[in-house]
Design a protein around this motif. Structure first.
Motif, short mmCIF file in Angstrom:
data_model
loop_
_atom_site.label_atom_id
_atom_site.label_comp_id
_atom_site.label_asym_id
_atom_site.label_seq_id
_atom_site.Cartn_x
_atom_site.Cartn_y
_atom_site.Cartn_z
N TYR A 68 -35.21 -4.61 -10.14
CA TYR A 68 -36.08 -4.84 -11.30
C TYR A 68 -35.62 -4.03 -12.52
O TYR A 68 -35.47 -4.57 -13.63
N VAL A 69 -35.37 -2.74 -12.31
CA VAL A 69 -34.95 -1.88 -13.42
C VAL A 69 -33.57 -2.30 -13.92
O VAL A 69 -33.30 -2.31 -15.12
N GLN A 79 -28.71 -0.33 -3.70
CA GLN A 79 -28.39 -1.68 -3.22
C GLN A 79 -29.13 -2.73 -4.04
O GLN A 79 -28.56 -3.78 -4.36
N GLY A 80 -30.39 -2.44 -4.36
CA GLY A 80 -31.16 -3.39 -5.16
C GLY A 80 -30.55 -3.56 -6.54
O GLY A 80 -30.42 -4.69 -7.03
N ALA A 81 -30.16 -2.46 -7.17
CA ALA A 81 -29.56 -2.54 -8.50
C ALA A 81 -28.23 -3.28 -8.46
O ALA A 81 -27.93 -4.10 -9.33
N ASN A 82 -27.44 -3.00 -7.44
CA ASN A 82 -26.13 -3.63 -7.33
C ASN A 82 -26.21 -5.11 -6.94
O ASN A 82 -25.20 -5.82 -7.00
N SER A 83 -27.40 -5.57 -6.56
CA SER A 83 -27.56 -7.00 -6.23
C SER A 83 -27.64 -7.85 -7.49
O SER A 83 -27.58 -9.09 -7.42
N VAL A 84 -27.77 -7.19 -8.65
CA VAL A 84 -27.83 -7.91 -9.91
C VAL A 84 -26.41 -8.10 -10.45
O VAL A 84 -25.69 -7.12 -10.64
N PRO A 85 -25.99 -9.33 -10.68
CA PRO A 85 -24.63 -9.58 -11.20
C PRO A 85 -24.40 -8.84 -12.51
O PRO A 85 -25.28 -8.79 -13.38
N GLY A 86 -23.23 -8.23 -12.64
CA GLY A 86 -22.90 -7.53 -13.88
C GLY A 86 -23.44 -6.12 -13.97
O GLY A 86 -23.36 -5.48 -15.01
N VAL A 87 -24.02 -5.64 -12.86
CA VAL A 87 -24.56 -4.27 -12.83
C VAL A 87 -23.72 -3.42 -11.88
O VAL A 87 -23.36 -3.84 -10.80
#
Length: 203
Positions: free
Chosen positions: A193-194, A26-34
Motif C-alpha cells: 500500500y505505501v 516483500q509487499g513493497a517489492n510486489s509493486v512493479p517499478g518499486v
C-alpha cells in the motif's frame, strides 16, 4: 524516472519487528517499478548488556543506516518496538541524529508509514504509532496510515491481532510469541500500500 526506492528502516531487539520488516519488504517489492530495501538503525546498547538481555544476533544481511542515507529514498516504512507507549530509544536516537536533514527540510513531502511491536494490549498498539507521528511531522513527511484498507482482517475478533488504522503491528507477549499469519499478511499489505502511494507521488 527509474525505480521508486522504498527504505524499510527498523529496530528489532528480539526479532519480532525484523520478521514484520521482511514481510513489509516483500509487499513493497510486489509493486512493479518499486525497489524496497531493508535497513537497521544503529544499536545503542553494549554487547555486554545485549548478552545479559539474551538478545539474538542482529541480522547480518541487513546494513546499518546513517541519517544522510535517507535522502536516497522516495518513501519510508519505519518499524520499531514500543517502550511504554513510544518508539524504542534506539529508534528515537536515530531520529535525533537527523537534525541536519530537519534543518534543511530535505525529507519534506516524502511519504512514510510505520509498523511496530508491543508486549500486550496495553502496550501501545495505537499510542506508539500516534507518538511516532511527531517525528514525521517535524520533518514534513507525509504520514501514510493504513486506514481500514486491509479489509476484513482489520475486524478480526476470533484471534489476537496487532495493528490498527495507523499501521501493521504484532504482539510479542513476554517475548515468546511470534507474528501470526494474519499479522504478517497485514504487514505485506502495508508494504504494498505505501509503495503504491510512493510510486504515485514520484510519478
Amino acid at each position: 524516472m527509474g525505480n521508486t526506492k522504498i527504505y524499510i528502516v527498523y529496530y528489532s531487539l528480539y526479532g519480532h519487528v525484523e520478521t514484520m520488516a521482511r514481510e513489509v519488504q516483500q509487499g513493497a517489492n510486489s509493486v512493479p517499478g518499486v525497489e524496497a530495501t531493508l535497513w537497521q538503525v544503529p544499536e545503542t546498547l553494549s554487547n555486554v548488556i545485549m548478552q545479559k538481555m539474551k538478545a539474538p544476533p542482529k541480522a547480518d544481511d541487513v546494513p546499518v543506516i546513517q541519517p544522510e542515507q535517507l535522502l536516497e529514498a522516495d518513501g519510508f516504512i519505519f518499524g520499531f518496538p514500543s517502550r511504554f507507549g513510544v518508539m524504542a530509544a534506539q529508534f528515537k536516537a536515530f531520529f535525533d541524529a537527523t537534525h541536519e536533514l530537519w534543518a534543511s527540510q530535505a525529507l519534506a513531502g516524502k511519504p512514510a508509514g510505520i509498523f511496530w511491536s508491543t508486549g500486550f494490549h496495553g502496550g501501545g498498539q495505537e499510542l506508539t504509532a500516534l507518538t511516532a507521528i511527531t517525528q514525521l511531522a517535524h520533518h514534513g513527511m507525509l504520514f501514510v496510515p493504513l486506514g481500514y484498507t486491509f479489509g476484513s482482517g482489520m475486524f478480526e475478533m476470533n484471534e489476537v491481532k496487532g495493528g490498527s488504522s495507523y499501521g501493521a503491528g504484532t504482539y510479542a507477549a513476554e517475548g515468546t510469541r511470534h507474528p501470526t499469519e494474519l499479522e504478517l499478511q497485514q504487514a505485506f499489505h502495508q508494504g504494498k500500500y505505501v509503495a503504491e502511494i510512493a510510486k504515485k507521488l514520484k510519478g
